[in-house]
Write a protein that holds these residues in place. Structure first.
Motif, PDB file in Angstrom:
ATOM      1  N   VAL A 155       0.997  -1.257   0.014  1.00 58.49           N
ATOM      2  CA  VAL A 155      -0.073  -0.096   0.054  1.00 58.49           C
ATOM      3  C   VAL A 155       0.859   1.111  -0.056  1.00 58.49           C
ATOM      4  N   ILE A 156       0.128   2.280  -0.127  1.00 55.48           N
ATOM      5  CA  ILE A 156       1.074   3.771  -0.038  1.00 55.48           C
ATOM      6  C   ILE A 156       0.535   4.177   1.411  1.00 55.48           C
ATOM      7  N   ASN A 157       1.404   4.590   2.074  1.00 57.20           N
ATOM      8  CA  ASN A 157       1.273   5.144   3.603  1.00 57.20           C
ATOM      9  C   ASN A 157       1.036   6.733   3.337  1.00 57.20           C
ATOM     10  N   THR A 158      -0.125   7.081   3.648  1.00 59.98           N
ATOM     11  CA  THR A 158      -0.467   8.526   3.347  1.00 59.98           C
ATOM     12  C   THR A 158      -0.081   9.448   4.494  1.00 59.98           C
ATOM     13  N   ILE A 159       0.773   9.227   5.294  1.00 63.37           N
ATOM     14  CA  ILE A 159       1.282  10.034   6.203  1.00 63.37           C
ATOM     15  C   ILE A 159       2.597  10.438   5.822  1.00 63.37           C
ATOM     16  N   ASP A 160       2.555  11.994   5.740  1.00 61.96           N
ATOM     17  CA  ASP A 160       3.586  12.559   5.036  1.00 61.96           C
ATOM     18  C   ASP A 160       5.117  12.498   5.593  1.00 61.96           C
ATOM     19  N   GLY A 161       6.213  12.557   5.056  1.00 65.21           N
ATOM     20  CA  GLY A 161       7.599  12.321   5.399  1.00 65.21           C
ATOM     21  C   GLY A 161       8.279  10.882   5.378  1.00 65.21           C
ATOM     22  N   TYR A 162       7.718  10.231   4.938  1.00 63.89           N
ATOM     23  CA  TYR A 162       8.338   8.639   4.581  1.00 63.89           C
ATOM     24  C   TYR A 162       8.679   8.487   3.214  1.00 63.89           C
ATOM     25  N   SER A 163       9.937   7.957   2.916  1.00 68.01           N
ATOM     26  CA  SER A 163      10.298   7.771   1.635  1.00 68.01           C
ATOM     27  C   SER A 163      10.321   6.110   1.272  1.00 68.01           C
ATOM     28  N   THR A 164      10.682   5.959  -0.203  1.00 64.63           N
ATOM     29  CA  THR A 164      10.916   4.533  -0.340  1.00 64.63           C
ATOM     30  C   THR A 164      12.402   4.105   0.297  1.00 64.63           C
ATOM     31  N   ARG A 165      13.201   5.108   0.412  1.00 67.43           N
ATOM     32  CA  ARG A 165      14.637   4.961   0.760  1.00 67.43           C
ATOM     33  C   ARG A 165      15.068   5.598   2.130  1.00 67.43           C
ATOM     34  N   ASP A 166      14.073   5.319   3.230  1.00 66.53           N
ATOM     35  CA  ASP A 166      14.700   5.906   4.352  1.00 66.53           C
ATOM     36  C   ASP A 166      15.868   4.874   4.978  1.00 66.53           C
ATOM     37  N   GLN A 167      16.713   5.609   5.357  1.00 68.84           N
ATOM     38  CA  GLN A 167      18.046   4.804   6.183  1.00 68.84           C
ATOM     39  C   GLN A 167      17.666   3.814   7.188  1.00 68.84           C
ATOM     40  N   LEU A 168      18.058   2.539   6.887  1.00 74.13           N
ATOM     41  CA  LEU A 168      17.810   1.457   7.659  1.00 74.13           C
ATOM     42  C   LEU A 168      18.358   1.690   9.236  1.00 74.13           C
ATOM     43  N   PHE A 169      19.670   1.976   8.998  1.00 73.71           N
ATOM     44  CA  PHE A 169      20.500   2.365  10.497  1.00 73.71           C
ATOM     45  C   PHE A 169      20.553   3.514  10.433  1.00 73.71           C
ATOM     46  N   ARG A 170      20.214   4.452  11.587  1.00 75.84           N
ATOM     47  CA  ARG A 170      20.203   5.682  11.494  1.00 75.84           C
ATOM     48  C   ARG A 170      20.963   6.107  12.693  1.00 75.84           C
ATOM     49  N   GLU A 171      21.693   7.465  12.734  1.00 70.55           N
ATOM     50  CA  GLU A 171      22.461   7.924  13.538  1.00 70.55           C
ATOM     51  C   GLU A 171      21.891   8.375  14.742  1.00 70.55           C
ATOM     52  N   THR A 172      20.629   8.841  14.492  1.00 70.38           N
ATOM     53  CA  THR A 172      19.673   9.437  15.816  1.00 70.38           C
ATOM     54  C   THR A 172      19.510   8.296  17.174  1.00 70.38           C
ATOM     55  N   ASP A 173      19.378   8.780  18.067  1.00 70.07           N
ATOM     56  CA  ASP A 173      19.113   7.913  19.110  1.00 70.07           C
ATOM     57  C   ASP A 173      17.577   7.453  19.162  1.00 70.07           C
ATOM     58  N   SER A 174      17.431   6.251  19.610  1.00 66.82           N
ATOM     59  CA  SER A 174      16.377   5.543  19.934  1.00 66.82           C
ATOM     60  C   SER A 174      16.021   5.472  21.494  1.00 66.82           C
ATOM     61  N   PRO A 175      14.869   5.897  21.726  1.00 64.55           N
ATOM     62  CA  PRO A 175      14.709   5.933  23.212  1.00 64.55           C
ATOM     63  C   PRO A 175      14.351   4.367  23.812  1.00 64.55           C
ATOM     64  N   THR A 176      13.752   3.827  23.069  1.00 69.99           N
ATOM     65  CA  THR A 176      13.428   2.366  23.573  1.00 69.99           C
ATOM     66  C   THR A 176      13.518   1.468  22.323  1.00 69.99           C
ATOM     67  N   PRO A 177      14.823   0.743  22.732  1.00 66.97           N
ATOM     68  CA  PRO A 177      15.066  -0.513  21.675  1.00 66.97           C
ATOM     69  C   PRO A 177      13.917  -1.298  21.600  1.00 66.97           C
TER      70      PRO A 177
END
Lengths: 80, 168
Positions: free
Chosen positions: B128-150
């Motif tokens: 499907v196509i996610n209708t929420i803005d801001g996501y792409s077909t190529r988002d980074q899998l491994f991010r530099e940003t912190d994740s509060p909850t693994p």
């Protein structure tokens, strides 16, 4: 392919329940369309569709050794 | 419940339970001719899985549960997509995203823009196509940003997955 000419405000009908109306012509090379279709009929810009296709095609090229590389990468990743 | 054999160019002969087979009536986008898939997991302890065609031995997409990598991922499904797989509520579905890995593993991407949604009941599914803005077909899998909850992956998040081998 059917090619037809419409003026602003005119509509054409696809099947029983889809209509496409020319709302406006913007400059020399853009046209604004209004599409009425049932909620069960998805309507997307072609380039978005092609982008997903290409992404799927590339992803499917991965081999079985892929996870052996990905899993260690994930475990050393600070975020997960 | 009946055994079904998948011939796989990647994994050889794999036996699955036919009750786990997904039916994508439209196929994956760009692959309309292949509609029946099984979700295979290469290793019990891995978060990576394969959406593997039941019909084509060479057709398989690497997939993950998006929340393992994007704990705050959100999906908004259109009425059309919900109707197409016969679901009405979020607790009736599972969601997977395709992962794209090139030569540089650290640069792997995840397609958060067009997830695969599965009806947990009758196993109908759809990309499907996610209708929420801001996501792409190529988002980074491994991010530099912190994740509060693994986020750990639980069996209930991805029901009816066939594990190819254990351990590893």
């Amino acid at each position: 392919m059917l090619v037809l000419t419409r003026k602003i405000g005119e509509t054409f009908v696809v099947g029983d329940d889809i209509t496409v109306t020319v709302i406006d012509i913007v400059g020399g090379n853009k046209v604004r369309l209004g599409i009425n279709a049932p909620s069960t009929v998805p309507v997307y810009r072609e380039e978005i569709w092609l982008q997903i296709q290409e992404e799927n095609r590339q992803a499917a090229a991965a081999g079985p050794d892929l996870l052996d590389q990905l899993e260690p990468a994930r475990r050393t990743d600070g975020t997960t | 419940m009946a055994p079904l054999t998948i011939e796989s160019t990647r994994f050889g002969t794999v036996e699955i339970d036919d009750a786990i087979v997904l039916t994508l009536e439209q196929g994956m986008i760009g692959f309309p001719d292949h509609r029946r898939y099984a979700i295979l997991k290469q290793r019990e302890d891995s978060v990576f899985m394969w959406l593997h065609s039941v019909e084509d031995p060479s057709l398989a997409f690497p997939i993950v549960l998006p929340w393992v990598f994007y704990w705050d991922y959100e999906v908004d499904l259109s009425d059309a997509d919900m109707a197409a797989i016969g679901v009405e509520r979020a607790d009736q579905i599972s969601i997977y995203c395709v992962v794209n890995v090139g030569a540089d593993v650290r640069a792997a991407t995840i397609n958060l823009f067009s997830p695969i949604v599965v009806n947990n009941g009758d196993r109908r599914a759809r990309q499907v196509i996610n209708t929420i803005d801001g996501y792409s077909t190529r988002d980074q899998l491994f991010r530099e940003t912190d994740s509060p909850t693994p986020v750990a992956m639980h069996e209930s998040d991805a029901p009816n997955v066939t594990v190819l081998t254990t351990g590893g």
